[in-house]
Design an enzyme around this catalytic site. Structure first.
Site, PDB file in Angstrom:
ATOM      1  N   TRP A 115      26.540  75.722 -51.418  1.00  0.00           N
ATOM      2  CA  TRP A 115      27.630  76.779 -51.038  1.00  0.00           C
ATOM      3  C   TRP A 115      27.945  77.781 -52.177  1.00  0.00           C
ATOM      4  O   TRP A 115      28.060  78.886 -52.118  1.00  0.00           O
ATOM      5  CB  TRP A 115      28.791  76.084 -50.562  1.00  0.00           C
ATOM      6  N   HIS A 116      27.952  76.990 -53.311  1.00  0.00           N
ATOM      7  CA  HIS A 116      28.026  77.991 -54.774  1.00  0.00           C
ATOM      8  C   HIS A 116      27.201  78.548 -55.181  1.00  0.00           C
ATOM      9  O   HIS A 116      27.204  79.556 -55.660  1.00  0.00           O
ATOM     10  CB  HIS A 116      28.825  76.894 -55.706  1.00  0.00           C
ATOM     11  N   GLY A 117      25.806  78.127 -54.741  1.00  0.00           N
ATOM     12  CA  GLY A 117      24.838  79.033 -55.234  1.00  0.00           C
ATOM     13  C   GLY A 117      23.445  78.134 -55.108  1.00  0.00           C
ATOM     14  O   GLY A 117      23.382  76.723 -55.092  1.00  0.00           O
TER      15      GLY A 117
END
Length: 463
Positions: free
Chosen positions: A319-321
């Site tokens: 989700w963050h990257g």
């Protein structure tokens, strides 16, 4: 205008929007919030506003078919529509994440991860029968797009903003109109000023240190400076995101919503598990309610719990990257949480100091993994943190003294605000004339620094 710390937002968009919002009848406030949010979003995301609009219409129209009234039996068609709309939302998120990773970073729409998660929670709550009434288009659209939250959260649930009130007519309900009071507006301004100060006066100043270390080159810094950089980045990220969350919560209060608390003093936590109950709390509760519990939660034995935790943290990393460092970051945190839950839980309960040491020592190390996308550079940084893996202590041995001499006031302010009593006193005493004068000074000093700087974007814009 998309930047809360920008002068155009503070002195143009926000006051003009709020004046109109306060004077129009409450029946039109949701529509105004939707339109104003689109203008706000388009000012920073340009053509991606069309993607946002498309997802708003799709999620509202499908939501009409997903909705299950309380105590009614869920039909197969409703379940199918829920699966279809969630798959659409998730695929959009994955496709743009991959495009940003493989083609160009600018192809990731601003705030996509946040508003997609709000849409998924909206569909799940409709299906679970959490809403006795189907929201109107204006209510759903305002919820999906509301400008205080669209770029970085918090990930508010629909029921936290649009509250249903029972009526006496056959157990029907109505959505209670929001009431904007002078007290809410004043409190909102206080939280906005505190958050602006955290962003501009602490996070942005500490960010200069991390940038300086990157310019020097990780291979050329000493071990003490490497640890100072790790702690500095941890505090920079914290006050950047906490500052944004306070500003967003303050604007929400000015709009008549309840205050959404996204950070609950995580650096006072007793252990990594406790830390992530307090850090970005709305994201943590989202993964708990819509991923961890549906997977079985903690009900089916230790192996299932470990599996579920690792899935949640793998998804959190993605989700963050999509780069390898984010996946490693998520997996490392999953392993640490499993370690605390099954190996040292009893020890931490008997000796809380161990849990606090986990937070103070391990959390900055995990943020280093989070910050450095190049795995080779990440390896170099860890050889500086732990010189028994390579040279480090003897490299530029005077650099630590130089930088701590420059940045100690910002570290001091940041560490004091990590102690709950100092921040709580500021909030509890916000009606005190001395505190009001202090917050006014913080606001105008922050405005001054914002006016002479390049306008650093919030760090979570990239997610």
């Amino acid at each position: 205008m998309i930047n809360f710390a920008g002068l155009e937002f503070i002195f143009r968009f926000l006051p003009i929007f709020m004046i109109i919002y306060w004077i129009i009848p409450s029946a039109y406030q949701d529509a105004l919030l939707f339109v104003g949010s689109l203008i706000f979003y388009a000012s920073g995301a340009k053509w991606f506003v069309l993607l946002l609009l498309g997802l708003v219409f799709v999620n509202y129209l499908v939501g009409e078919m997903v909705w299950v009234p309380p105590r009614r039996r869920r039909k197969a068609q409703q379940r199918q529509m829920l699966v279809i709309v969630v798959v659409i939302d998730v695929l959009v998120l994955i496709v743009f994440k991959v495009l940003a990773l493989k083609v160009r970073a600018s192809l990731l729409p601003l705030g996509l991860s946040f508003y997609i998660f709000k849409m998924i929670s909206y569909q799940a709550d409709l299906y679970r029968g959490y809403m006795r009434r189907r929201p109107s288009f204006a209510q759903a659209a305002a919820y999906f797009t509301m400008f205080p939250q669209i770029t970085q959260g918090p990930i508010m649930r629909f029921s936290q903003g649009w509250i249903e009130k029972p009526t006496n007519i056959r157990r029907r309900t109505m959505f209670v109109p929001r009431v904007v009071t002078l007290q809410k507006a004043e409190d909102g301004m206080c939280f906005f000023a505190i958050g602006l100060g955290m962003k501009v006066l602490i996070a942005d100043r500490l960010g200069i240190l991390w940038n300086e270390i990157a310019k020097i080159g990780f291979e050329s810094i000493s071990t003490p400076l490497a640890w100072l950089g790790a702690v500095g980045y941890s505090l920079q990220l914290y006050f950047d995101f906490w500052g944004y969350s306070l500003m967003a919560g303050g604007i929400g209060l000015m709009l008549g919503f309840r205050f959404i608390q996204n950070f609950i003093h995580p650096y006072a936590a007793c252990g990594i598990t406790d830390f992530y109950r307090r850090w970005h709390a709305t994201l943590g509760s989202w993964f708990r309610d819509y991923v961890y519990i549906p997977l079985g939660g903690s009900r089916r034995g230790p192996l299932t719990v470990i599996r579920n935790l690792m899935i949640v943290w793998l998804l959190t990393g993605f989700w963050h990257g999509g780069t390898a460092n984010f996946i490693i970051w998520g997996l490392v945190l999953g392993i640490l949480i499993v370690w605390e839950k099954f190996v040292v839980r009893g020890l931490i309960e008997r000796i809380p100091l161990i849990g606090h040491l986990h937070v103070i020592i391990l959390i900055p190390l995990t943020w280093v993994i989070f910050a450095i996308t190049d795995l080779k550079e990440l390896k170099v940084y860890f050889t500086r943190l732990f010189p028994f893996f390579g040279g480090g202590v003897a490299v530029n041995h005077g650099d630590f003294a130089k930088y701590i001499g420059i940045y100690w006031p910002f570290f001091t302010a940041a560490i004091l605000l990590c102690v709950p009593v100092f921040y709580n006193l500021l909030v509890w005493k916000r009606k005190n004339p001395v505190v009001i004068l202090f917050l006014l000074a913080v606001f105008w000093v922050s405005v001054y620094f914002a006016s002479i700087s390049a306008g650093n974007p919030f760090m979570y814009f990239s997610f």
